[in-house]
Scaffold this motif. Structure first.
Motif, PDB file in Angstrom:
ATOM      1  N   PHE A 251       0.859  -1.176  -0.042  1.00  0.00           N
ATOM      2  CA  PHE A 251      -0.027   0.036  -0.092  1.00  0.00           C
ATOM      3  C   PHE A 251       0.883   1.093  -0.046  1.00  0.00           C
ATOM      4  N   TYR A 252       0.724   2.226  -1.215  1.00  0.00           N
ATOM      5  CA  TYR A 252       1.623   3.339  -1.170  1.00  0.00           C
ATOM      6  C   TYR A 252       0.506   4.341  -0.714  1.00  0.00           C
ATOM      7  N   TYR A 253       0.716   4.857   0.455  1.00  0.00           N
ATOM      8  CA  TYR A 253      -0.083   5.839   0.798  1.00  0.00           C
ATOM      9  C   TYR A 253       0.518   7.223   0.842  1.00  0.00           C
ATOM     10  N   PHE A 254      -0.117   8.385   0.313  1.00  0.00           N
ATOM     11  CA  PHE A 254       0.734   9.599   0.405  1.00  0.00           C
ATOM     12  C   PHE A 254      -0.205  10.580   1.160  1.00  0.00           C
ATOM     13  N   LEU A 255       0.491  11.616   1.854  1.00  0.00           N
ATOM     14  CA  LEU A 255      -0.289  12.484   2.350  1.00  0.00           C
ATOM     15  C   LEU A 255      -0.662  13.770   1.290  1.00  0.00           C
ATOM     16  N   THR A 256      -1.728  14.143   0.968  1.00  0.00           N
ATOM     17  CA  THR A 256      -2.109  14.992   0.069  1.00  0.00           C
ATOM     18  C   THR A 256      -1.345  16.348   0.060  1.00  0.00           C
ATOM     19  N   LYS A 293       3.648   1.782   2.667  1.00  0.00           N
ATOM     20  CA  LYS A 293       4.780   2.821   2.438  1.00  0.00           C
ATOM     21  C   LYS A 293       4.066   4.155   2.399  1.00  0.00           C
ATOM     22  N   LEU A 294       4.371   5.169   3.556  1.00  0.00           N
ATOM     23  CA  LEU A 294       3.705   6.367   3.619  1.00  0.00           C
ATOM     24  C   LEU A 294       4.642   7.515   3.064  1.00  0.00           C
ATOM     25  N   PHE A 295       4.074   8.265   2.259  1.00  0.00           N
ATOM     26  CA  PHE A 295       4.779   9.375   1.883  1.00  0.00           C
ATOM     27  C   PHE A 295       4.465  10.902   2.222  1.00  0.00           C
ATOM     28  N   GLY A 296       5.295  11.849   2.375  1.00  0.00           N
ATOM     29  CA  GLY A 296       4.958  13.047   2.949  1.00  0.00           C
ATOM     30  C   GLY A 296       5.540  14.002   1.911  1.00  0.00           C
ATOM     31  N   PHE A 297       4.750  14.757   1.322  1.00  0.00           N
ATOM     32  CA  PHE A 297       5.318  15.908   0.444  1.00  0.00           C
ATOM     33  C   PHE A 297       4.897  17.323   0.710  1.00  0.00           C
ATOM     34  N   GLY A 298       4.152  17.484   1.957  1.00  0.00           N
ATOM     35  CA  GLY A 298       3.651  18.709   2.529  1.00  0.00           C
ATOM     36  C   GLY A 298       4.870  19.629   3.019  1.00  0.00           C
ATOM     37  N   ASN A 299       6.004  19.078   3.305  1.00  0.00           N
ATOM     38  CA  ASN A 299       7.118  20.359   3.612  1.00  0.00           C
ATOM     39  C   ASN A 299       8.059  20.389   2.233  1.00  0.00           C
ATOM     40  N   LEU A 300       7.363  20.456   1.020  1.00  0.00           N
ATOM     41  CA  LEU A 300       8.214  20.591   0.018  1.00  0.00           C
ATOM     42  C   LEU A 300       7.728  22.028  -0.509  1.00  0.00           C
ATOM     43  N   SER A 337      10.014   5.399  11.091  1.00  0.00           N
ATOM     44  CA  SER A 337      10.166   5.927  12.403  1.00  0.00           C
ATOM     45  C   SER A 337      11.272   6.713  12.829  1.00  0.00           C
ATOM     46  N   ASP A 338      12.109   6.807  11.845  1.00  0.00           N
ATOM     47  CA  ASP A 338      13.470   7.794  12.020  1.00  0.00           C
ATOM     48  C   ASP A 338      13.370   9.139  11.576  1.00  0.00           C
ATOM     49  N   ASN A 339      12.399   9.300  10.577  1.00  0.00           N
ATOM     50  CA  ASN A 339      12.461  10.587   9.880  1.00  0.00           C
ATOM     51  C   ASN A 339      11.063  11.542  10.113  1.00  0.00           C
ATOM     52  N   TYR A 340      10.127  10.676  10.578  1.00  0.00           N
ATOM     53  CA  TYR A 340       8.782  11.327  10.477  1.00  0.00           C
ATOM     54  C   TYR A 340       8.718  12.627  11.498  1.00  0.00           C
ATOM     55  N   GLU A 341       9.347  12.633  12.723  1.00  0.00           N
ATOM     56  CA  GLU A 341       9.237  13.915  13.555  1.00  0.00           C
ATOM     57  C   GLU A 341      10.022  14.961  12.859  1.00  0.00           C
ATOM     58  N   GLU A 342      11.159  14.657  12.121  1.00  0.00           N
ATOM     59  CA  GLU A 342      11.717  15.812  11.431  1.00  0.00           C
ATOM     60  C   GLU A 342      10.780  16.245  10.377  1.00  0.00           C
ATOM     61  N   TYR A 343      10.118  15.299   9.677  1.00  0.00           N
ATOM     62  CA  TYR A 343       9.084  15.948   8.407  1.00  0.00           C
ATOM     63  C   TYR A 343       8.188  16.609   9.229  1.00  0.00           C
ATOM     64  N   LEU A 344       7.611  16.791  10.229  1.00  0.00           N
ATOM     65  CA  LEU A 344       6.346  17.156  10.786  1.00  0.00           C
ATOM     66  C   LEU A 344       6.885  18.581  11.379  1.00  0.00           C
ATOM     67  N   ASP A 345       8.031  18.640  11.820  1.00  0.00           N
ATOM     68  CA  ASP A 345       8.872  19.618  12.457  1.00  0.00           C
ATOM     69  C   ASP A 345       9.076  20.624  11.171  1.00  0.00           C
ATOM     70  N   GLU A 346       9.487  20.122  10.006  1.00  0.00           N
ATOM     71  CA  GLU A 346       9.741  20.926   9.038  1.00  0.00           C
ATOM     72  C   GLU A 346       8.722  21.699   8.245  1.00  0.00           C
ATOM     73  N   GLU A 347       7.528  20.683   8.260  1.00  0.00           N
ATOM     74  CA  GLU A 347       6.121  21.157   7.677  1.00  0.00           C
ATOM     75  C   GLU A 347       5.584  22.454   8.758  1.00  0.00           C
ATOM     76  N   LEU A 348       5.692  22.090  10.023  1.00  0.00           N
ATOM     77  CA  LEU A 348       5.050  23.462  10.946  1.00  0.00           C
ATOM     78  C   LEU A 348       5.965  24.537  10.692  1.00  0.00           C
ATOM     79  N   ASN A 349       7.285  24.237  10.694  1.00  0.00           N
ATOM     80  CA  ASN A 349       8.276  25.475  10.690  1.00  0.00           C
ATOM     81  C   ASN A 349       8.065  26.276   9.244  1.00  0.00           C
ATOM     82  N   LEU A 350       7.851  25.535   8.184  1.00  0.00           N
ATOM     83  CA  LEU A 350       7.520  26.165   6.771  1.00  0.00           C
ATOM     84  C   LEU A 350       6.400  26.841   7.051  1.00  0.00           C
TER      85      LEU A 350
END
Length: 492
Positions: A251-256, A293-300, A337-350
């Motif tokens: 399952f390839y999930y992505f956050l829109t 497999k979960l993908f996040g593109f919201g911090n781009l 599990s190793d990078n999702y915290e960084e992803y969320l921090d980047e997204e919020l800060n952006l």
């Protein structure tokens, strides 16, 4: 007595004709089956139009041959199954549900799995604006659901078989078209199915023509315990459980990736913190499963802060679908599990620190598809071809030619300007046999004297071609007061 017998005979004849007519109608609907309720389409006999997701997706899932599925809301409408097939070496279908809830999309993923044991991949968009909703929520405001097409009750099929719209707007036109001499059978491609690109324009002038502004606030809105419980139940029931029950499917999930303008609303009212919390809970729940497999593109910001990618605050152009599909195949921007915290921090800060006023000065591309052209190198790995002046062959006054192989390119982009009153633009493309395969023109009286960008879609053309640029026009008065200059030619 004779009159009574005649009446009975007439009644019998009448009902016989009625039942015969109904039988013929039923036979035609069942045999042609435009909603694929009973069988796969007869693409060698009729031309099928796929344009009604809530009536046709169920039948597509049950009766088509495929091993990969793309699904979600309107955020997935512009995916191209041809790209999925090429990247993942599969045969895919697309089942979009514009405005659909997590439950509606998930119910149909389950339906596809139940009827197709060969399914290997599911690509699904998880709308970040729909995470906090009831697990049983359905969009009843979009009209009645054709549940008679979804269940196993043969008796309520009369709603389909004797449906006036199906008979007169589907069956009859399909039969009529099939009788024409120039008829070509077939079916709507999944690349074009539900694709809304031709209906829209993009950029700040479309999304926020009056501009945007940041509101100074220290307000912070957070998820309540009730909202957290609702969210987790929605994610578990309508995204996680189907993966848990089908470990052999990836399952390839992505956050829109909604635009910065969408995020601005949440920043201005303090709900940005609630949104990040919601994404955190969703991510943590889905990362529990090895086959998700979960993908996040919201911090781009190259995606979300370029409003040329959007037709409104949330809906992106087809080039973003293509880009995300490439990223998913390459497992780029995969959340772990190793990078999702960084992803969320980047997204919020952006979005907390972003200069939203800069969007008001953002260049709105004259041609919307220029945004796609600029991304083609990253999507396809083909570098743009900048046409140097010495590659152009001048043939006569106001005309020059370019010989080039356009196989790997999708767009021809150039700039032009009318210098004299009757200067106009014409571009003709000829194949190796000298046959004109495309033409683009602008009449001199429709062009002002400003510099403009021009874009021609060459994606359907392959091989070596001869491109003839004409910047001159001579009318019946034989005026030579004619000049249109063309420059900065690039193939993307």
């Amino acid at each position: 007595m004779k009159n009574k017998k005649k009446s009975i005979i007439w009644i019998i004849l009448y009902f016989s004709l009625v039942f015969l007519s109904l039988g013929m109608v039923a036979f035609l609907v069942i045999s042609i089956d435009p909603f694929f309720h009973y069988h796969k389409p007869l693409v060698d006999e009729y031309s099928y139009e796929i344009d009604n997701p809530r009536s046709q997706n169920d039948g597509i899932a049950k009766h088509f041959v495929y091993d990969a599925l793309i699904t979600g809301t309107s955020m997935t409408n512009n995916f191209k199954t041809s790209e999925m097939d090429m990247l993942f070496n599969v045969h895919s279908i697309k089942l979009p549900y514009s405005g659909g809830t997590y439950k509606e999309v998930n119910d149909n993923v389950i339906n596809a799995i139940e009827h197709n044991k060969d399914l290997r991949y599911v690509v699904r968009g998880l709308d970040i604006g729909k995470i906090v909703e009831d697990k049983d929520n359905m969009r009843t405001d979009l009209g009645d659901y054709p549940t008679y097409l979804f269940d196993d009750n043969i008796f309520n099929d009369v709603n389909y078989i004797f449906n006036r719209d199906v008979i007169f707007n589907r069956i009859y036109p399909m039969i009529d078209a099939a009788d024409r001499d120039d008829f070509t059978p077939g079916i709507t491609s999944f690349d074009s199915y539900s694709n809304w690109m031709s209906l829209c324009t993009f950029g700040m002038n479309t999304v926020k023509p009056k501009g945007v502004s940041r509101v100074a606030t220290t307000k912070q809105v957070h998820l309540s315990d009730k909202q957290k419980e609702m969210l987790l139940e929605n994610v578990r029931v309508n995204a996680a459980s189907v993966a848990a029950e089908n470990p052999d499917i990836d399952f390839y999930y992505f956050l829109t990736p909604y635009s910065a303008i969408w995020w601005l609303h949440y920043v201005n009212n303090g709900e940005v913190y609630m949104q990040i919390e919601a994404e955190r809970l969703l991510i943590e729940e889905l990362l529990k499963y090895d086959n998700i497999k979960l993908f996040g593109f919201g911090n781009l910001p190259e995606i979300t802060a370029d409003i040329n990618n959007y037709k409104d605050a949330t809906h992106y152009g087809q080039w973003i679908n293509s880009l995300m599909l490439k990223y998913m195949h390459d497992e780029k921007y995969l959340l772990t599990s190793d990078n999702y915290e960084e992803y969320l921090d980047e997204e919020l800060n952006l979005y907390l620190t972003f200069d939203y006023a800069s969007l008001n000065d953002q260049v709105d591309y004259e041609n919307d598809y220029y945004a796609e052209a600029l991304l083609n190198e990253e999507i396809k790995g083909i570098k743009p071809l900048v046409v140097e002046k010495d590659c152009l062959e001048k043939t006569e006054a106001g005309k020059f030619e370019l010989s080039v192989d356009v196989t790997d390119y999708d767009y021809l982009v150039f700039y032009g300007q009318k210098i004299k009153e009757q200067g106009q633009l014409t571009v003709c493309i000829f194949d190796q046999a000298g046959t004109k395969v495309d033409e683009f023109s602008k009449a001199y009286n429709d062009i002002d004297n400003e510099k403009h960008q021009y874009l021609i879609d060459v994606s359907s053309i392959s091989g070596n071609v001869r491109i003839v640029f004409s910047g001159g026009y001579i009318d019946d008065t034989e005026s030579i007061d004619s000049e249109f200059i063309i420059h900065d030619i690039t193939l993307y």
